[in-house]
Design a protein around this motif. Structure first.
Motif, PDB file in Angstrom:
ATOM      1  N   ASP A  77       0.835  -1.210   0.000  1.00 59.61           N
ATOM      2  CA  ASP A  77       0.000   0.000   0.000  1.00 59.61           C
ATOM      3  C   ASP A  77       0.864   1.251   0.000  1.00 59.61           C
ATOM      4  N   TYR A  78       1.932   1.230   0.780  1.00 59.60           N
ATOM      5  CA  TYR A  78       2.824   2.389   0.862  1.00 59.60           C
ATOM      6  C   TYR A  78       3.474   2.665  -0.490  1.00 59.60           C
ATOM      7  N   ARG A 104       2.897  10.604  -3.215  1.00 56.07           N
ATOM      8  CA  ARG A 104       3.681  11.295  -2.184  1.00 56.07           C
ATOM      9  C   ARG A 104       2.793  12.361  -1.555  1.00 56.07           C
ATOM     10  N   SER A 105       2.196  12.021  -0.432  1.00 59.54           N
ATOM     11  CA  SER A 105       1.223  12.910   0.201  1.00 59.54           C
ATOM     12  C   SER A 105       1.068  12.500   1.651  1.00 59.54           C
ATOM     13  N   THR A 106       0.072  13.116   2.313  1.00 61.58           N
ATOM     14  CA  THR A 106      -0.228  12.752   3.694  1.00 61.58           C
ATOM     15  C   THR A 106      -0.604  11.284   3.791  1.00 61.58           C
ATOM     16  N   GLU A 107      -1.292  10.771   2.770  1.00 63.42           N
ATOM     17  CA  GLU A 107      -1.683   9.361   2.775  1.00 63.42           C
ATOM     18  C   GLU A 107      -0.451   8.470   2.869  1.00 63.42           C
ATOM     19  N   LEU A 116       2.876   4.678   5.980  1.00 60.47           N
ATOM     20  CA  LEU A 116       4.160   4.346   6.580  1.00 60.47           C
ATOM     21  C   LEU A 116       3.997   4.107   8.082  1.00 60.47           C
ATOM     22  N   SER A 117       3.170   4.931   8.735  1.00 62.48           N
ATOM     23  CA  SER A 117       2.918   4.748  10.164  1.00 62.48           C
ATOM     24  C   SER A 117       2.292   3.386  10.438  1.00 62.48           C
ATOM     25  N   GLY A 169       8.083  10.477   4.553  1.00 68.34           N
ATOM     26  CA  GLY A 169       6.826  10.825   3.904  1.00 68.34           C
ATOM     27  C   GLY A 169       6.890  12.160   3.183  1.00 68.34           C
ATOM     28  N   GLU A 170       8.044  12.794   3.140  1.00 71.13           N
ATOM     29  CA  GLU A 170       8.175  14.110   2.535  1.00 71.13           C
ATOM     30  C   GLU A 170       8.817  14.012   1.154  1.00 71.13           C
TER      31      GLU A 170
END
Length: 582
Positions: A420-421, A426-429, A434-435, A455-456
């Motif tokens: 899924d990651y 490349r966004s908040t999702e 990742l969390s 995530g940035e």
């Protein structure tokens, strides 16, 4: 008395024949005092109080002791649910020992109490137990209360670390006998491995093999007597690889009961890990194969965060010196766990794809050989996440796909989280996904994942480097600068590193050392020091340009003006691991 520690000290004076105290006054601790106490301190106070109450033919203080325990449970944020339940059992066992006038039961109380407590032998407890035994008319040797299994084990480790197996063997045997008697299954299996190591240190391979067979038989009987139970929410494991701590208490026993009656699959796997360690060690020493030494090291230490500070690196060093043809090529500190940690650090200096993939493949092979299959799969998934962030998801997916047959049956949920990651924009999702991966991964005893900046859009800017000496191997942010660092450089880094670490602890500015000061402390001339620092800076820049996309500044590690110091603007931590007498 305004704290649990002061109350404990007052009981110690009582035991020593100093000022006498009223037990109820000491043991009835207000909830306000209990809130800030750690659980181990509370347990020591309550058990010492019950011992004191029983002296001179006194009656049990159990009612007030248990009431205080209940207050701690109900009011303290620091209550773990592990130590006090065991303490309740110990108080019951202590009262039974007095009722039945049993020296052996009293020794058992002392043995349980001492587990994981490094300061036990120097505490008031051995003399308190001995005094109670004498006043109760129990026949036995007073030293039985100080020479408990935990103390014997630590003394044996010290002897083995000094390469004195003849002194270590009887200590390990006595400790093992007690661990088996009192139901410490993992500790007993561990002690069998210690005996294997001691026999190998003495050059007795046949005796080591016989010890392995005894260990295997013991573990098989424990497993037969304890069917597997499924881990449920809220249920603790019986054993824990990695320190469980509360104050001065630090142990590998996770069970809240003195004699655990249930074992999870993870508990069973841990018991077998010690057997496999013995098997790999015997094979390594019989054939001189470094791969088996690596497997023994990894099977034994993986997930144990304080392995490096234990006596075991020196013990493994002695084995390598005796049995390997080129022992200097084997580093007892570079376990698979440590190598994995170093690989994660290299993300911050933007390690190149071929280096990252080669490191991951080597680690995967090493962990599979050690039969740590879940860890072998996790290191691949970590690499896929790091690789996609640094070098693009396309190549990362192509690489990780070849391992799908291994990953799907081993870690389906975690594999799904990584998939899924990798598919997310490349966004908040992407950060949220990742969390989720990090949360699932946290259930395994693996190195901490460095999630910052993953995530940035912007790649990481390394400004908090780790500098580590593994004996003679020098690592900067996971990158090996020297396999065999020159002695002048080691001496220089030791001096500067210790000053740096002391300043961090004290919260003060890292001092510059003048050339004369550093010369005096390293026994090198100022000219030689300048040349050493110049060559080191050149080696760092050259090595980082080979394996990373990070342009290492000349003074990123060692600053040279107006004196010498580790650069506090870029260095996060200096660590030295050594088996040498420094």
């Amino acid at each position: 008395m305004s704290s649990v520690v002061e109350r404990y000290q007052a009981l110690g004076e009582h035991v020593a024949g100093g000022r006498q105290v009223v037990m109820t006054d000491v043991l009835d601790v207000p909830a306000t005092e209990l809130r800030q106490a750690n659980e181990h301190d509370v347990a020591l106070l309550l058990l010492l109080g019950e011992l004191c109450a029983r002296m001179a033919g006194g009656t049990s203080a159990a009612p007030v002791v248990l009431a205080t325990a209940d207050k701690y449970v109900n009011t303290s944020f620091f209550y773990t649910g592990r130590i006090l339940p065991r303490t309740r059992e110990l108080i019951e066992l202590l009262d039974r020992a007095v009722r039945e006038r049993s020296f052996d039961l009293l020794v058992e109380v002392a043995d349980h109490l001492s587990q994981g407590w490094a300061k036990y032998a120097d505490s008031m407890f051995p003399s308190a137990f001995a005094r109670l035994a004498e006043e109760t008319g129990l026949e036995g040797k007073p030293e039985s209360f100080s020479r408990v299994s935990f103390v014997l084990w630590r003394d044996g480790l010290d002897a083995a670390a000094e390469n004195d197996p003849e002194r270590a063997l009887p200590l390990f045997r006595d400790s093992l006998e007690r661990y088996r008697k009192y139901g410490y299954y993992a500790d007993a299996s561990w002690l069998h491995t210690d005996l294997v190591i001691a026999h190998l240190l003495a050059g007795r391979k046949e005796e080591a093999h016989a010890e392995l067979e005894a260990q295997r038989t013991y573990v098989e009987k424990v497993l037969e007597a304890h069917p597997v139970v499924a881990p449920e929410a809220g249920r603790s494991f019986a054993f824990h690889l990695g320190d469980v701590q509360s104050g001065d208490y630090s142990t590998f026993v996770e069970s809240a009961a003195l004699r655990p009656t249930e074992l999870t699959r993870r508990d069973r796997e841990l018991l077998m890990r010690y057997v496999r360690t013995s098997e790999f060690l015997i094979s390594a020493c019989r054939y001189g194969v470094q791969r088996d030494f690596d497997a023994a090291l990894d099977t034994f230490s993986f997930g144990w965060g304080t392995y490096q500070q234990s006596p075991y690196p020196r013990m493994f060093r002695h084995l390598a010196d005796r049995y390997l043809e080129s022992p200097e090529k084997w580093n007892v500190h570079l376990t698979a766990y440590e190598q994995w940690h170093r690989m994660l650090r290299t993300y911050r200096v933007r390690v190149r794809p071929n280096v990252l993939i080669d490191t991951a493949a080597t680690l995967h092979d090493r962990l599979k050989y050690a039969e740590l299959h879940t860890c072998a799969s996790l290191v691949l998934l970590d690499t896929a996440v790091l690789h996609s962030r640094l070098h693009g998801r396309g190549e990362s997916v192509d690489w990780i796909t070849r391992y799908l047959p291994d990953l799907r049956p081993t870690l389906p949920d975690i594999l799904g989280a990584v998939a899924d990651y990798l598919q997310a924009p490349r966004s908040t999702e992407r950060r949220q996904l990742l969390s989720r991966y990090i949360g699932l991964r946290a259930g395994h005893l693996v190195p901490e994942f460095l999630s910052l900046d993953l995530g940035e859009e912007q790649l990481p800017q390394p400004d908090r480097l780790e500098v580590t000496l593994y004996d003679r191997l020098l690592s900067v942010e996971g990158v090996t600068v020297h396999e065999n660092a020159p002695q002048p450089l080691i001496d220089t880094l030791r001096v500067l590193g210790r000053d740096f670490s002391e300043s961090v602890v004290q919260g003060t500015a890292v001092p510059f050392l003048s050339a004369a000061e550093l010369s005096d402390r390293t026994n090198r001339t100022s000219a030689a020091l300048a040349q050493t620092v110049r060559r080191f800076r050149s080696a760092c820049q050259e090595r980082f340009s080979e394996v990373t996309d990070y342009d290492m500044a000349q003074d990123a590690v060692i600053q040279g003006r107006p004196g010498y110091r580790l650069n506090p603007q870029s260095i996060h931590r200096f660590t030295e691991y050594s088996t040498e007498a420094v």
